[in-house]
Design a protein around this motif. Structure first.
Motif, PDB file in Angstrom:
ATOM      1  N   ARG A  96      -1.423   2.954 -14.573  1.00 26.80           N
ATOM      2  CA  ARG A  96      -2.173   4.032 -15.227  1.00 26.80           C
ATOM      3  C   ARG A  96      -3.621   3.578 -15.311  1.00 26.80           C
ATOM      4  NH1 ARG A  96       0.543   8.704 -15.532  1.00 26.80           N
ATOM      5  NH2 ARG A  96       2.675   8.324 -16.133  1.00 26.80           N
ATOM      6  N   TYR A  97      -4.532   4.469 -14.938  1.00 25.56           N
ATOM      7  CA  TYR A  97      -5.952   4.142 -14.996  1.00 25.56           C
ATOM      8  C   TYR A  97      -6.714   5.385 -15.429  1.00 25.56           C
ATOM      9  CZ  TYR A  97     -10.397   2.010 -13.755  1.00 25.56           C
ATOM     10  OH  TYR A  97     -11.666   1.491 -13.804  1.00 25.56           O
ATOM     11  N   TYR A  98      -7.096   5.411 -16.688  1.00 25.60           N
ATOM     12  CA  TYR A  98      -7.745   6.567 -17.309  1.00 25.60           C
ATOM     13  C   TYR A  98      -6.893   7.818 -17.095  1.00 25.60           C
ATOM     14  CZ  TYR A  98     -11.678   3.477 -18.106  1.00 25.60           C
ATOM     15  OH  TYR A  98     -12.463   2.428 -18.525  1.00 25.60           O
ATOM     16  N   THR A  99      -7.403   8.831 -16.407  1.00 26.39           N
ATOM     17  CA  THR A  99      -6.653  10.085 -16.252  1.00 26.39           C
ATOM     18  C   THR A  99      -5.750  10.087 -15.024  1.00 26.39           C
ATOM     19  OG1 THR A  99      -8.473  11.096 -15.032  1.00 26.39           O
ATOM     20  CG2 THR A  99      -8.437  11.414 -17.433  1.00 26.39           C
ATOM     21  N   HIS A 100      -5.613   8.948 -14.363  1.00 19.51           N
ATOM     22  CA  HIS A 100      -4.857   8.901 -13.113  1.00 19.51           C
ATOM     23  C   HIS A 100      -3.677   7.948 -13.181  1.00 19.51           C
ATOM     24  CE1 HIS A 100      -8.696  10.496 -11.652  1.00 19.51           C
ATOM     25  NE2 HIS A 100      -7.951  11.082 -10.727  1.00 19.51           N
ATOM     26  N   LYS A 101      -2.686   8.254 -12.389  1.00 23.99           N
ATOM     27  CA  LYS A 101      -1.679   7.267 -12.027  1.00 23.99           C
ATOM     28  C   LYS A 101      -2.113   6.811 -10.643  1.00 23.99           C
ATOM     29  CE  LYS A 101       2.985   6.049 -11.223  1.00 23.99           C
ATOM     30  NZ  LYS A 101       4.330   6.389 -10.932  1.00 23.99           N
ATOM     31  N   VAL A 102      -2.275   5.521 -10.475  1.00 23.50           N
ATOM     32  CA  VAL A 102      -2.729   4.977  -9.197  1.00 23.50           C
ATOM     33  C   VAL A 102      -1.568   4.231  -8.571  1.00 23.50           C
ATOM     34  CG1 VAL A 102      -4.454   3.576  -8.014  1.00 23.50           C
ATOM     35  CG2 VAL A 102      -5.049   4.704 -10.172  1.00 23.50           C
ATOM     36  N   ASN A 103      -1.147   4.704  -7.394  1.00 23.79           N
ATOM     37  CA  ASN A 103      -0.079   4.040  -6.653  1.00 23.79           C
ATOM     38  C   ASN A 103      -0.703   3.186  -5.566  1.00 23.79           C
ATOM     39  OD1 ASN A 103       2.061   5.180  -8.072  1.00 23.79           O
ATOM     40  ND2 ASN A 103       2.006   7.022  -6.823  1.00 23.79           N
ATOM     41  N   LEU A 104      -0.263   1.953  -5.501  1.00 29.83           N
ATOM     42  CA  LEU A 104      -0.763   1.014  -4.505  1.00 29.83           C
ATOM     43  C   LEU A 104       0.259   0.903  -3.382  1.00 29.83           C
ATOM     44  CD1 LEU A 104      -3.035  -1.055  -3.862  1.00 29.83           C
ATOM     45  CD2 LEU A 104      -1.585  -2.775  -4.987  1.00 29.83           C
ATOM     46  N   PHE A 105      -0.223   1.077  -2.154  1.00 30.53           N
ATOM     47  CA  PHE A 105       0.616   0.992  -0.960  1.00 30.53           C
ATOM     48  C   PHE A 105       0.081  -0.092  -0.032  1.00 30.53           C
ATOM     49  CE2 PHE A 105       1.551   5.219  -2.404  1.00 30.53           C
ATOM     50  CZ  PHE A 105       2.853   5.457  -2.014  1.00 30.53           C
ATOM     51  N   LEU A 106       0.971  -0.653   0.760  1.00 27.69           N
ATOM     52  CA  LEU A 106       0.593  -1.555   1.840  1.00 27.69           C
ATOM     53  C   LEU A 106       0.856  -0.817   3.144  1.00 27.69           C
ATOM     54  CD1 LEU A 106      -0.347  -4.382   2.741  1.00 27.69           C
ATOM     55  CD2 LEU A 106       2.066  -5.068   2.725  1.00 27.69           C
ATOM     56  N   LEU A 107      -0.181  -0.667   3.958  1.00 30.26           N
ATOM     57  CA  LEU A 107      -0.070  -0.020   5.258  1.00 30.26           C
ATOM     58  C   LEU A 107      -0.604  -0.999   6.288  1.00 30.26           C
ATOM     59  CD1 LEU A 107       0.647   2.585   6.829  1.00 30.26           C
ATOM     60  CD2 LEU A 107      -1.743   3.283   6.524  1.00 30.26           C
ATOM     61  N   GLY A 108       0.289  -1.577   7.066  1.00 22.25           N
ATOM     62  CA  GLY A 108      -0.118  -2.651   7.973  1.00 22.25           C
ATOM     63  C   GLY A 108      -0.555  -3.842   7.137  1.00 22.25           C
ATOM     64  N   GLN A 109      -1.811  -4.246   7.287  1.00 23.73           N
ATOM     65  CA  GLN A 109      -2.363  -5.363   6.516  1.00 23.73           C
ATOM     66  C   GLN A 109      -3.307  -4.891   5.411  1.00 23.73           C
ATOM     67  OE1 GLN A 109      -1.452  -8.649   7.123  1.00 23.73           O
ATOM     68  NE2 GLN A 109       0.030  -7.662   8.464  1.00 23.73           N
TER      69      GLN A 109
END
Length: 80
Positions: free
Chosen positions: A29-42
């Motif tokens: 959670r970051y302020y008004t957002h949900k931030v999803n972290l993805f790995l794409l390649g490197q």
């Protein structure tokens, strides 16, 4: 695919690429957002979802110099 090529994709193609070829790492959670972290390649890529507006506001490469990193590093070990 280069960073520039990815950045030039329309939002719906970025979403499709991440959800079909990327690997979900963690969500914060970051302020008004949900931030999803993805790995794409490197590359690590953040998806900023605004739950109040029910839409994705931004998709971009992880900025490892941003203060948001502390939220990720509290949960997982990222190679820097």
């Amino acid at each position: 695919m280069s960073r520039e090529d990815f950045r030039n994709l329309p939002l719906h193609k970025k979403i499709n690429l991440l959800y079909t070829e990327g690997t979900f790492i963690v969500g914060i959670r970051y302020y008004t957002h949900k931030v999803n972290l993805f790995l794409l390649g490197q590359e690590y890529i953040e998806v900023f979802y605004n739950h109040k507006l029910d839409k994705i506001d931004n998709i971009d490469f992880l900025n490892t110099g941003h203060s948001r990193m502390k939220f990720y590093l509290d949960q997982i070990q990222l190679p820097l």
